[in-house]
Design a protein around this motif. Structure first.
Motif, PDB file in Angstrom:
ATOM      1  N   VAL A  25       7.564  23.046 -33.857  1.00 57.13           N
ATOM      2  CA  VAL A  25       7.404  22.658 -32.449  1.00 57.13           C
ATOM      3  C   VAL A  25       8.358  23.490 -31.578  1.00 57.13           C
ATOM      4  O   VAL A  25       9.575  23.401 -31.734  1.00 57.13           O
ATOM      5  CB  VAL A  25       7.689  21.152 -32.255  1.00 57.13           C
ATOM      6  CG1 VAL A  25       7.560  20.770 -30.782  1.00 57.13           C
ATOM      7  CG2 VAL A  25       6.745  20.329 -33.109  1.00 57.13           C
ATOM      8  N   GLU A  49       9.370  14.813 -25.094  1.00 52.33           N
ATOM      9  CA  GLU A  49       8.026  15.151 -25.563  1.00 52.33           C
ATOM     10  C   GLU A  49       8.058  16.027 -26.810  1.00 52.33           C
ATOM     11  O   GLU A  49       7.274  15.836 -27.745  1.00 52.33           O
ATOM     12  CB  GLU A  49       7.229  15.850 -24.445  1.00 52.33           C
ATOM     13  CG  GLU A  49       6.713  14.903 -23.373  1.00 52.33           C
ATOM     14  CD  GLU A  49       5.870  13.754 -23.945  1.00 52.33           C
ATOM     15  OE1 GLU A  49       4.982  14.022 -24.781  1.00 52.33           O
ATOM     16  OE2 GLU A  49       6.116  12.597 -23.580  1.00 52.33           O
ATOM     17  N   GLN A  50       8.977  17.005 -26.822  1.00 56.65           N
ATOM     18  CA  GLN A  50       9.107  17.889 -27.982  1.00 56.65           C
ATOM     19  C   GLN A  50       9.508  17.102 -29.228  1.00 56.65           C
ATOM     20  O   GLN A  50       8.934  17.277 -30.316  1.00 56.65           O
ATOM     21  CB  GLN A  50      10.182  18.961 -27.717  1.00 56.65           C
ATOM     22  CG  GLN A  50       9.777  20.024 -26.702  1.00 56.65           C
ATOM     23  CD  GLN A  50      10.967  20.839 -26.236  1.00 56.65           C
ATOM     24  OE1 GLN A  50      12.126  20.466 -26.474  1.00 56.65           O
ATOM     25  NE2 GLN A  50      10.697  21.947 -25.546  1.00 56.65           N
ATOM     26  N   LYS A  84       9.181  13.894 -29.811  1.00 55.69           N
ATOM     27  CA  LYS A  84       8.119  12.982 -30.244  1.00 55.69           C
ATOM     28  C   LYS A  84       7.081  13.736 -31.068  1.00 55.69           C
ATOM     29  O   LYS A  84       6.676  13.290 -32.148  1.00 55.69           O
ATOM     30  CB  LYS A  84       7.452  12.323 -29.017  1.00 55.69           C
ATOM     31  CG  LYS A  84       6.429  11.268 -29.375  1.00 55.69           C
ATOM     32  CD  LYS A  84       5.970  10.473 -28.157  1.00 55.69           C
ATOM     33  CE  LYS A  84       5.119  11.305 -27.234  1.00 55.69           C
ATOM     34  NZ  LYS A  84       4.618  10.542 -26.074  1.00 55.69           N
ATOM     35  N   LYS A  85       6.681  14.887 -30.583  1.00 57.84           N
ATOM     36  CA  LYS A  85       5.678  15.683 -31.289  1.00 57.84           C
ATOM     37  C   LYS A  85       6.186  16.089 -32.680  1.00 57.84           C
ATOM     38  O   LYS A  85       5.476  15.974 -33.684  1.00 57.84           O
ATOM     39  CB  LYS A  85       5.340  16.933 -30.461  1.00 57.84           C
ATOM     40  CG  LYS A  85       4.236  17.754 -31.065  1.00 57.84           C
ATOM     41  CD  LYS A  85       3.763  18.888 -30.156  1.00 57.84           C
ATOM     42  CE  LYS A  85       2.611  19.622 -30.845  1.00 57.84           C
ATOM     43  NZ  LYS A  85       2.347  20.939 -30.238  1.00 57.84           N
ATOM     44  N   GLN A 134       4.640  14.950 -36.398  1.00 57.21           N
ATOM     45  CA  GLN A 134       4.168  15.927 -37.394  1.00 57.21           C
ATOM     46  C   GLN A 134       4.912  15.772 -38.715  1.00 57.21           C
ATOM     47  O   GLN A 134       4.334  15.889 -39.785  1.00 57.21           O
ATOM     48  CB  GLN A 134       4.359  17.352 -36.858  1.00 57.21           C
ATOM     49  CG  GLN A 134       3.433  17.663 -35.702  1.00 57.21           C
ATOM     50  CD  GLN A 134       3.453  19.135 -35.287  1.00 57.21           C
ATOM     51  OE1 GLN A 134       2.759  19.512 -34.354  1.00 57.21           O
ATOM     52  NE2 GLN A 134       4.238  19.958 -35.988  1.00 57.21           N
TER      53      GLN A 134
END
Lengths: 302, 302
Positions: B30, B56-57, B59-60, B64
């Motif tokens: 990410v 946001e980063q 969380k992503k 994953q």
């Protein structure tokens, strides 16, 4: 991790806002340079700027700022309480991140050569950049001030490192590399100035105390307290806690204690982390790896 | 100044390198996320990852990583010393910069909802995100572990916050927001474990001591020293120096002193700066403005 250098140029203008803003503008104009702080003192008629960036960025910004000072400040008209010899008076370069002291010395020589060549101001290299032991100390270099500098420069031992004659209106400038300087003041619970003076004398290097410590006893009139006012020129070699503990030990002789201390202006985090490590008795602590922000600084600087 | 959140997900795999690397790879993929550290413990059969980025980063990246864990870890086959209930076992979100605790709570809810929806694992919100007082404490949430979780979730008071039935191979996960946790151990100059236990009992919140302090007495066999092993769950409310000074004061009763301390893993610089301020008796010190690195962090994050 990017190389980062701090530069704290001092200018002989502390009253005319337009001049101070012109200098600030010249610094801000350089992409990547961060102007951390600037402040002016009217009675000193002097201003101090603090900027950070890569060596090349900082060199460019300080040259542009010096150009403004040469254009706008006339030392023949300058009056103020602080000793001074030039429109831009002193330019110290300080290693912050991923930069050695040697690199800062080289940077100071490059900047000094450019100032003499492009602005016509003679340059004395001082502190770590000094080309003779007698030129390390800024006060020695500046002795005689603007008014006495043309004559002083006639002497072989005070020939400038770059340039040969005094700039008629901008004077001369000291350029050099040094460690970050920390201004640390210790307030005693006594109104007896002599006690602060006696302690200052014991702790400062010049009278046989701790290396990298300059100290004076002064009176805080508004609080009716005596203060040991300290400049620390190498917080890695002589840390804050050692100075404080020595002051406390010496103060005991007079039945005096420390009511509080203050750091004036900026400090690298490491100076405080080193003292926390001492007092918290931390074993095997590695700030580079264990302090979260250090990882962020490294990542952000690519 | 960018919003920065830290996340420290724990996974139930501490032996198979390929699985650990697959999880690390999912995080590193990410853009903008910094994987500060990851380490695996074979006897615990568990690994811990520390990443930082914008909400946001982060969380992503953690979604994953959790996907990899669900794919590659079978809890029906998992053995290890550490209590656990899921392939990804616990996911704490921690405010680091320009982010409030409330924002981290919202982030944990969003991540929890996504895990239940996309990965089919039931989610318990814990710590600051808990929807009931009984769910704040991770140990309470995890009690029964993977093997007992299907039955536990039948009870009304242990219905998951997201999802409804246990994932057959990946189990359940606790997701929440909390302050940075500092692991701080204090070594005593005694080999008497009972002294460390008595001091731990006095200082910890659960037996009436300092709020935000968890403590145990343990033996450092290789050094023949008793240790007060401490987890500090809110270093702003209960700072390091206060814990150390209280331990010292209680140790005096036994004629025992502190030989040294250690911080395990990462700490925010502020935790150390706060203790330096106390011991150095600094008055009016503003770390945001006076610590050089804080200016650099702000500038770098735009």
């Amino acid at each position: 991790m990017a190389k980062l250098v701090e530069c704290i140029p001092n200018f002989s203008e502390g009253r005319r806002t337009t001049v101070i803003e012109a200098i600030a503008g010249a610094i801000k104009e350089v992409p990547g340079v961060i102007l951390l702080d600037y402040s002016a003192d009217a009675s000193h008629n002097r201003s101090v700027f603090t900027l950070v960036g890569t060596p090349e960025q900082v060199k460019k910004a300080v040259l542009q700022a010096a150009q403004q000072a040469v254009n706008l400040i006339d030392m023949t008209q300058h009056r103020g309480e602080h000793p001074r010899m030039g429109a831009v008076d002193v330019i110290p370069f300080v290693p912050i991140q991923n930069v050695t002291m040697d690199e800062c010395v080289i940077l100071s020589r490059e900047a000094g050569a450019a100032i003499a060549r492009e602005l016509g101001m003679p340059v004395f290299l001082y502190e770590e950049s000094a080309t003779a032991a007698s030129r390390k100390n800024l006060a020695e270099v500046r002795r005689g001030e603007f008014e006495g500098m043309a004559e002083k420069m006639q002497k072989t031992e005070w020939r400038p490192d770059f340039g040969d004659k005094l700039h008629p209106t901008a004077g001369a400038v000291a350029v050099g590399a040094r460690m970050p300087l920390i201004a640390y003041n210790i307030n005693l619970n006594t109104s007896d100035l002599n006690i602060a003076k006696a302690i200052a004398k014991i702790i400062r290097e010049s009278s046989g105390g701790l290396k990298f410590v300059k100290a004076l006893g002064v009176m805080l009139e508004d609080r009716n307290l005596a203060q040991v006012s300290i400049n620390m020129t190498n917080y890695e070699q002589t840390p804050l806690y050692r100075v404080l503990e020595l002051v406390k030990a010496e103060a005991k002789r007079y039945g005096v204690g420390v009511v509080g201390t203050e750091i004036i202006g900026l400090t690298p985090a490491k100076a405080l982390v080193d003292s926390a490590k001492y007092y918290l008795q931390l074993e095997g602590f590695d700030g580079d790896k264990q302090v979260l922000e250090n990882h962020l600084l490294r990542s952000n600087n690519g």
